[in-house]
Design an enzyme around this catalytic site. Structure first.
Site, PDB file in Angstrom:
ATOM      1  N   VAL A   1     -62.945  92.399 -52.295  1.00  0.00           N
ATOM      2  CA  VAL A   1     -61.871  93.142 -52.589  1.00  0.00           C
ATOM      3  C   VAL A   1     -61.983  94.368 -51.941  1.00  0.00           C
ATOM      4  O   VAL A   1     -62.784  95.256 -52.400  1.00  0.00           O
ATOM      5  CB  VAL A   1     -62.019  93.412 -54.172  1.00  0.00           C
ATOM      6  CG1 VAL A   1     -60.974  94.344 -54.815  1.00  0.00           C
ATOM      7  CG2 VAL A   1     -61.861  92.151 -54.991  1.00  0.00           C
ATOM      8  N   PRO A   2     -61.177  94.644 -50.936  1.00  0.00           N
ATOM      9  CA  PRO A   2     -61.219  95.665 -49.877  1.00  0.00           C
ATOM     10  C   PRO A   2     -61.128  97.105 -50.155  1.00  0.00           C
ATOM     11  O   PRO A   2     -59.825  97.610 -49.767  1.00  0.00           O
ATOM     12  CB  PRO A   2     -60.392  95.103 -48.862  1.00  0.00           C
ATOM     13  CG  PRO A   2     -59.203  94.514 -49.640  1.00  0.00           C
ATOM     14  CD  PRO A   2     -59.795  93.786 -50.880  1.00  0.00           C
ATOM     15  N   CYS A   3     -61.799  97.704 -51.121  1.00  0.00           N
ATOM     16  CA  CYS A   3     -61.561  99.059 -51.344  1.00  0.00           C
ATOM     17  C   CYS A   3     -61.959 100.047 -50.073  1.00  0.00           C
ATOM     18  O   CYS A   3     -61.381 101.038 -50.317  1.00  0.00           O
ATOM     19  CB  CYS A   3     -62.363  99.298 -52.529  1.00  0.00           C
ATOM     20  SG  CYS A   3     -64.105  99.193 -52.216  1.00  0.00           S
ATOM     21  N   HIS A   4     -62.515  99.366 -49.085  1.00  0.00           N
ATOM     22  CA  HIS A   4     -62.856 100.036 -48.033  1.00  0.00           C
ATOM     23  C   HIS A   4     -61.525 100.574 -47.055  1.00  0.00           C
ATOM     24  O   HIS A   4     -61.624 101.410 -46.301  1.00  0.00           O
ATOM     25  CB  HIS A   4     -63.586  99.486 -47.151  1.00  0.00           C
ATOM     26  CG  HIS A   4     -63.267  98.082 -46.627  1.00  0.00           C
ATOM     27  ND1 HIS A   4     -63.383  96.698 -47.094  1.00  0.00           N
ATOM     28  CD2 HIS A   4     -62.577  97.891 -45.236  1.00  0.00           C
ATOM     29  CE1 HIS A   4     -63.000  95.980 -46.556  1.00  0.00           C
ATOM     30  NE2 HIS A   4     -62.483  96.462 -45.534  1.00  0.00           N
TER      31      HIS A   4
END
Length: 215
Positions: free
Chosen positions: A183-186
């Site tokens: 889950v790409p919070c970056h």
């Protein structure tokens, strides 16, 4: 002149040492094999009753802990988070029946490897989001909409989930994301383009963004 007499003491010692090593190997190897077989039987017997299965995988951002429930991947954790502490939290919040079970995480490990190799841009794994709720979960459910190689600001994410004033809350949702990388919070940055924070550390965030921009 008398020729010095040599003894076979060293050869005998070498032979004895070799025999001892062989004997130890014959003892320990079956023991190790038995232990592995026992673990495999335990894993198979416990599969239906497990609360959480887990394994670790190597990656360019260090070893990652992957953990899953019957519903899907529930946790991805960086080494900096402390894998033992993460497993304890899972025991407290999900259930105490936790077992290292690499086979249960084969699909997740394969997709993570493909991502870091640049061959996967979208994860296709069932996810268990039970560790998040309310606005945090709403934000985390939105994050995969930020495509591979793209970024969005905290303000843009707040607007996208219907609460433009909740910029700080978006930051908190990203900081507490239980499934980083997948889950790409970056991909969420500050409005000025600076990195902001990241659960795995800023070096890891830079690595992920660089990997995606290079793919």
């Amino acid at each position: 002149m008398t020729t010095p007499t040599t003894t076979d003491h060293d050869d005998t010692t070498d032979t004895d040492d070799t025999a001892t090593t062989r004997a130890l190997t014959e003892v320990t190897t079956p023991a190790a094999a038995h232990l592995a077989a026992l673990h495999a039987r335990l894993e198979a017997a416990s599969a239906a009753d497990l609360d959480v299965a887990y394994r670790t995988v190597d990656s360019p951002v260090g070893p990652l802990l992957l953990a899953a429930t019957g519903a899907g991947l529930v946790r991805v954790a960086f080494a900096v988070e402390g894998h033992d502490a993460v497993l304890q939290t899972l025991a407290d919040r999900v259930g105490p029946r936790i077992l290292r079970s690499p086979g249960r995480l084969d699909a997740a490990a394969r997709e993570v490897d493909e991502y870091f190799a640049g061959r996967r841009h979208v994860f296709d794994l069932p996810l268990d989001l039970r560790l998040s709720a309310g606005f945090r979960r709403l934000v985390q459910e939105h994050l995969p909409a930020i495509g591979f190689g793209s970024t969005a600001s905290y303000a843009q994410v707040a607007a996208a989930v219907g609460n433009p004033a909740a910029v700080r809350a978006v930051g908190t949702a990203c900081a507490t994301n239980p499934l980083p990388v997948v889950v790409p919070c970056h991909r969420v940055l500050r409005s000025d383009g600076s990195l902001g924070g990241y659960i795995g550390g800023l070096d890891a965030k830079r690595t992920l963004l660089a990997l995606e921009s290079a793919a």
